[in-house]
Write an enzyme that holds these catalytic residues in place. Structure first.
Site, PDB file in Angstrom:
ATOM      1  N   ARG A  98     -13.167   6.782   2.156  1.00 26.52           N
ATOM      2  CA  ARG A  98     -12.613   5.764   1.630  1.00 26.52           C
ATOM      3  C   ARG A  98     -13.616   4.926   0.735  1.00 26.52           C
ATOM      4  NH1 ARG A  98      -9.780   2.136   6.448  1.00 26.52           N
ATOM      5  NH2 ARG A  98      -8.880   1.227   4.642  1.00 26.52           N
ATOM      6  N   ARG A 118      -6.372  -5.436  16.783  1.00 26.89           N
ATOM      7  CA  ARG A 118      -6.802  -5.961  15.384  1.00 26.89           C
ATOM      8  C   ARG A 118      -5.590  -6.177  14.438  1.00 26.89           C
ATOM      9  NH1 ARG A 118      -8.492  -1.359  12.897  1.00 26.89           N
ATOM     10  NH2 ARG A 118      -7.840  -2.667  11.003  1.00 26.89           N
ATOM     11  N   ASP A 145       0.700   3.509   6.688  1.00 23.82           N
ATOM     12  CA  ASP A 145       0.434   2.668   7.818  1.00 23.82           C
ATOM     13  C   ASP A 145       1.509   2.928   8.804  1.00 23.82           C
ATOM     14  OD1 ASP A 145      -1.780   2.275   6.681  1.00 23.82           O
ATOM     15  OD2 ASP A 145      -1.252  -0.004   6.123  1.00 23.82           O
ATOM     16  N   LYS A 147      -0.850  -8.703   8.245  1.00 26.56           N
ATOM     17  CA  LYS A 147      -2.236  -8.603   8.233  1.00 26.56           C
ATOM     18  C   LYS A 147      -2.736  -8.394   7.026  1.00 26.56           C
ATOM     19  CE  LYS A 147      -4.246  -4.397   9.339  1.00 26.56           C
ATOM     20  NZ  LYS A 147      -5.404  -3.983   8.583  1.00 26.56           N
ATOM     21  N   ASN A 148      -2.386  -7.351   6.170  1.00 29.09           N
ATOM     22  CA  ASN A 148      -3.043  -6.972   4.795  1.00 29.09           C
ATOM     23  C   ASN A 148      -2.780  -8.045   3.781  1.00 29.09           C
ATOM     24  OD1 ASN A 148      -4.164  -4.780   6.315  1.00 29.09           O
ATOM     25  ND2 ASN A 148      -2.689  -3.357   5.416  1.00 29.09           N
ATOM     26  N   CYS A 191     -10.910   1.656   9.379  1.00 31.57           N
ATOM     27  CA  CYS A 191     -10.522   2.832  10.195  1.00 31.57           C
ATOM     28  C   CYS A 191     -11.118   3.972   9.788  1.00 31.57           C
ATOM     29  CB  CYS A 191      -9.036   2.916  10.212  1.00 31.57           C
ATOM     30  SG  CYS A 191      -7.967   1.614  10.943  1.00 31.57           S
TER      31      CYS A 191
HETATM   32  C1  EPZ Z   1      -5.252  -0.813   2.321  1.00 30.86           C
HETATM   33  O1  EPZ Z   1      -6.408   0.022   2.455  1.00 30.86           O
HETATM   34  C2  EPZ Z   1      -4.831  -0.965   3.712  1.00 30.86           C
HETATM   35  N1  EPZ Z   1      -5.798  -2.001   4.413  1.00 30.86           N
HETATM   36  C3  EPZ Z   1      -4.731   0.125   4.642  1.00 30.86           C
HETATM   37  O2  EPZ Z   1      -4.141  -0.217   5.974  1.00 30.86           O
HETATM   38  C4  EPZ Z   1      -3.762   1.026   3.912  1.00 30.86           C
HETATM   39  O3  EPZ Z   1      -3.641   2.316   4.621  1.00 30.86           O
HETATM   40  C5  EPZ Z   1      -3.888   1.321   2.443  1.00 30.86           C
HETATM   41  O4  EPZ Z   1      -4.214   0.227   2.000  1.00 30.86           O
HETATM   42  C6  EPZ Z   1      -2.841   1.883   1.683  1.00 30.86           C
HETATM   43  O5  EPZ Z   1      -1.575   1.304   1.587  1.00 30.86           O
HETATM   44  C7  EPZ Z   1      -6.037  -3.206   4.003  1.00 30.86           C
HETATM   45  O6  EPZ Z   1      -5.042  -3.682   3.344  1.00 30.86           O
HETATM   46  C8  EPZ Z   1      -7.189  -3.995   4.630  1.00 30.86           C
HETATM   47  P1  EPZ Z   1      -6.253   2.039  -1.080  1.00 30.86           P
HETATM   48  P2  EPZ Z   1      -7.508   0.304   1.074  1.00 30.86           P
HETATM   49  O7  EPZ Z   1      -7.434   1.502  -1.645  1.00 30.86           O
HETATM   50  O8  EPZ Z   1      -7.018  -0.971   0.143  1.00 30.86           O
HETATM   51  C9  EPZ Z   1      -8.295   6.325  -2.512  1.00 30.86           C
HETATM   52  C10 EPZ Z   1      -3.972  -0.587   8.293  1.00 30.86           C
HETATM   53  O9  EPZ Z   1      -3.690   0.344   9.043  1.00 30.86           O
HETATM   54  N2  EPZ Z   1      -9.268   5.022  -3.215  1.00 30.86           N
HETATM   55  O10 EPZ Z   1      -5.003   1.658  -1.388  1.00 30.86           O
HETATM   56  O11 EPZ Z   1      -8.495   0.492   1.436  1.00 30.86           O
HETATM   57  C11 EPZ Z   1      -8.404   6.089  -0.884  1.00 30.86           C
HETATM   58  O12 EPZ Z   1      -9.596   7.025  -0.713  1.00 30.86           O
HETATM   59  C12 EPZ Z   1      -4.866  -0.097   7.189  1.00 30.86           C
HETATM   60  O13 EPZ Z   1      -3.459  -1.712   8.098  1.00 30.86           O
HETATM   61  C13 EPZ Z   1     -10.272   5.715  -3.955  1.00 30.86           C
HETATM   62  O14 EPZ Z   1     -10.439   6.894  -4.208  1.00 30.86           O
HETATM   63  O15 EPZ Z   1      -6.488   1.543   0.538  1.00 30.86           O
HETATM   64  C14 EPZ Z   1      -7.038   6.510  -0.649  1.00 30.86           C
HETATM   65  O16 EPZ Z   1      -6.956   7.901  -0.720  1.00 30.86           O
HETATM   66  C15 EPZ Z   1      -5.544   1.459   7.384  1.00 30.86           C
HETATM   67  N3  EPZ Z   1     -11.145   4.791  -4.627  1.00 30.86           N
HETATM   68  C16 EPZ Z   1      -6.270   5.889  -1.595  1.00 30.86           C
HETATM   69  O17 EPZ Z   1      -7.162   5.602  -2.819  1.00 30.86           O
HETATM   70  C17 EPZ Z   1     -10.997   3.459  -4.580  1.00 30.86           C
HETATM   71  O18 EPZ Z   1     -11.770   2.716  -5.058  1.00 30.86           O
HETATM   72  C18 EPZ Z   1      -5.574   4.446  -1.378  1.00 30.86           C
HETATM   73  O19 EPZ Z   1      -6.513   3.545  -0.949  1.00 30.86           O
HETATM   74  C19 EPZ Z   1     -10.080   2.924  -3.675  1.00 30.86           C
HETATM   75  C20 EPZ Z   1      -9.223   3.806  -3.172  1.00 30.86           C
END
Ligand code: EPZ
Length: 432
Positions: free
Chosen positions: A122, A399, A307, A22-23, A117
């Site tokens: 986020r 999803r 995840d 998916k991702n 989610c």
């Molecule tokens: C991706 O989300 C995935 N979603 C998530 O999967 C997954 O949990 C996550 O990566 C971590 O592996 C998709 O790929 C669509 P991040 P993403 O940016 O990219 C902080 C699922 O169940 N952060 O790696 O949104 C953030 O708050 C979903 O399949 C900032 O502070 O996650 C978090 O604490 C849920 N500022 C951490 O970094 C930013 O600009 C990691 O978030 C970006 C992120």
């Protein structure tokens, strides 16, 4: 309302095929915006998040043709519109990839803030920091994120990520692919889907090095041209079935996987007493259903994936002894705990730490999926529980899990879909 009804307590035996990731798919599909000509994308998972992102591209003017169940041809050559329609984009987290892709292609993008989610805050500040460093003005007005390259085209530069972010790493890669000059992303995420996006872009003519390490170098090229690409298998879908067999007991061959991507999950399940054998493109999981305690902390790849946190929690609820589970990525990923408690689980949560006292068995209950992985974890708990469970809000699960009911039924689970008159309105946003 559509629910899953699960009669638990049945061990699982047989073979489960894993779908495309998916991702990876939700990033590669927007990446086709950067390509001149037709992209044939194979191993596309049939899940609602993918349908949504394909619909968004179609609304932008892409020609999307289904070739077969897992293959689509996407041609974005004739898109001239950098404004993403509001309604669909807000339903999915991955709509943020449209900012990087449109900015890379047109030098401007207008995209609604992403959905997703509910896992706590986020923010997308790291995405915006990357675009700004490359010469874009980014601001939010009228309910839209507006991004515009000051010189009409982005310029390569060094981008240091303050934290490891999957989304920001991929988004800056997308923006940098057609930029002027060299972009260097430092403290990049290393997830398998980062490497998959880089491989997709390189196969269409991009020049990206270092994906899978924490420094990624992207030398901008003038043009990408169409071709064919097959998406990697879904690490988290595979891990979810591994966790299910671990909890119920049985023996299941989980096929069409890359065992290397599963090592972080395999290691934890082995500590809990599960036997796992790696094959070339499969893992064989054997469990007698008796699990022992362990501690788990979620971390960016190659750490244990966030995840998979709710799914491993379902296993820990049944493991003998006391386990400590620490969420290292998201602020609020324990919303499922109250549902588990209704099944007899003993869990105490303090901030990002959950202390789980294993119980002899869980008992079937009426459960409500609160997000994608939490929903998958409830399915695992219900499969292992004594008695019958009903899981509502299953649109969250669909999803991200292709054909979960059929895949589980084929390995001996007693799970069926039941449609009943609406008890409540499903008003929750779709997510990502
Ligand atoms: C991706 O989300 C995935 N979603 C998530 O999967 C997954 O949990 C996550 O990566 C971590 O592996 C998709 O790929 C669509 P991040 P993403 O940016 O990219 C902080 C699922 O169940 N952060 O790696 O949104 C953030 O708050 C979903 O399949 C900032 O502070 O996650 C978090 O604490 C849920 N500022 C951490 O970094 C930013 O600009 C990691 O978030 C970006 C992120």
């Amino acid at each position: 309302m559509t629910k899953y009804v699960i009669n638990g307590g049945k061990p699982l035996y047989g073979t489960v095929p894993i779908s495309g990731a998916k991702n990876a798919a939700v990033a590669i599909i927007p990446a086709t915006l950067l390509v001149d000509g037709v992209c044939r994308i194979e191993n596309i998972p049939q899940i609602s998040d993918v349908t949504l992102i394909l619909n968004i591209l179609q609304e932008l003017g892409a020609d999307v043709r289904t070739v077969d169940r897992t293959t689509v041809d996407i041609d974005c050559t004739h898109i001239h519109n950098a404004k993403v329609p509001d309604e669909l984009a807000r339903k999915i987290r991955a709509s943020y990839y449209l900012i990087g892709a449109l900015l890379g292609r047109f030098g401007s993008a207008q995209v609604p803030p992403p959905g997703g989610c509910d896992l706590g805050a986020r923010p997308i500040d790291q995405h915006i920091k990357g675009f700004a460093a490359m010469g874009a003005d980014v601001d939010v007005r009228g309910g839209y994120i507006h991004a515009k390259a000051r010189n009409g085209r982005l310029t390569g530069t060094q981008v240091y990520m303050d934290m490891v972010s999957v989304g920001a790493t991929m988004n800056v890669m997308l923006a940098a692919t057609l930029a002027n000059g060299l972009t260097i992303i430092e403290n990049a995420a290393k997830e398998p889907h980062i490497v998959d996006l880089a491989n997709f872009l390189n196969s269409m003519g991009a020049d990206i090095m270092g994906a899978g390490t924490d420094v990624i170098k992207i030398r901008g090229v003038d043009r990408l041209v169409g071709g064919a690409y097959s998406i990697i298998p879904d690490q988290i879908e595979a891990g979810t079935y591994m966790a299910a067999v671990s909890a119920t007991g049985g023996e299941v061959l989980i096929k069409n996987v890359i065992p290397k991507h599963l090592e972080c999950i395999t290691a934890k399940l082995e500590e809990m007493g599960v036997e796992i054998e790696d094959r070339d493109d499969a893992v064989l999981v054997r469990s007698n259903g008796k699990l022992t305690r362990t501690n788990v902390k979620t971390l960016p790849y190659p750490g244990f994936p966030t995840d998979m946190q709710p799914q491993i929690a379902a296993d820990l609820c049944l493991a003998q002894g006391t386990s400590v589970l620490t969420e290292g990525v998201w602020d609020n990923r324990y919303r499922y705990v109250d549902e588990f408690r209704r099944m007899g689980a003993q869990i105490q949560v303090d901030g990002k730490v959950a202390v789980i006292e294993g119980v002899e068995h869980l008992t079937g209950a009426k459960l409500r999926a609160c997000d994608l992985r939490a929903g998958a974890a409830m399915v695992i708990a219900a499969l292992a529980a004594h008695g019958t469970s009903e899981i509502s809000n299953i649109h969250h699960i669909e999803r991200g899990y292709e054909d979960i009911v059929r895949k589980l039924s084929n390995i001996g689970a007693d799970i069926r879909v039941v449609v009943t008159p609406d008890e409540d309105q499903q008003t929750e946003a779709n997510a990502g």
